[in-house]
Design an enzyme around this catalytic site. Structure first.
Site, PDB file in Angstrom:
ATOM      1  N   CYS A 232       0.821  -1.206   0.000  1.00 24.12           N
ATOM      2  CA  CYS A 232       0.000   0.000   0.000  1.00 24.12           C
ATOM      3  C   CYS A 232       0.861   1.266   0.000  1.00 24.12           C
ATOM      4  O   CYS A 232       1.356   1.671   1.061  1.00 24.12           O
ATOM      5  CB  CYS A 232      -0.908  -0.046   1.229  1.00 24.12           C
ATOM      6  SG  CYS A 232      -1.737   1.482   1.623  1.00 24.12           S
TER       7      CYS A 232
ATOM      8  N   CYS B  42       0.039   3.992   2.554  1.00 20.98           N
ATOM      9  CA  CYS B  42       0.360   3.602   3.934  1.00 20.98           C
ATOM     10  C   CYS B  42       1.711   4.161   4.361  1.00 20.98           C
ATOM     11  O   CYS B  42       1.907   4.488   5.535  1.00 20.98           O
ATOM     12  CB  CYS B  42       0.354   2.084   4.085  1.00 20.98           C
ATOM     13  SG  CYS B  42      -1.277   1.348   3.865  1.00 20.98           S
TER      14      CYS B  42
END
Length: 115
Positions: free
Chosen positions: A38, A41
């Protein structure tokens, strides 16, 4: 990205340690559900590390790798990464899904501090 151990004021928790680290905490806890795959993230993780320093002992910041800890991820119905849940007294009292600017995160988390 978050580490598997305590890094500064960010602590990695697992399915096995979630209840003790989060649900039984003596202060509000921000839980960052993230994943290696991700990209947003990474940005959120950096913001959270900085905010953890700013908030000091008023808030606890922990991270949960969603791929390695499916029980906690499922238990709180985390469907997207990053997702940040704020816990107080063992209950979810706030949530943010997706990447947000650090100032937005700061304001959101400040609302969960003791008056």
């Amino acid at each position: 990205m978050p580490q598997d151990t305590q890094t500064g004021r960010l602590t990695a928790v697992t399915d096995a340690t979630f209840a003790t680290a989060v649900l039984a905490a003596d202060r509000p806890v921000v839980v960052d559900f993230w994943a290696e795959w991700c990209p947003p993230c990474r940005v959120v993780s950096k913001h959270l590390a900085e905010l953890a320093e700013e908030f000091g002992d008023a808030l606890r910041f922990v991270t949960v790798n969603t791929d390695e800890n499916p029980a906690s991820t499922r238990a709180y119905r985390v469907m997207s990464a990053p997702t940040m849940l704020v816990f107080r007294d063992g209950a979810v009292v706030g949530s943010i899904v997706g990447s947000r600017p650090k100032n937005h995160l700061r304001q959101s988390f400040a609302g969960h501090l003791d008056g």
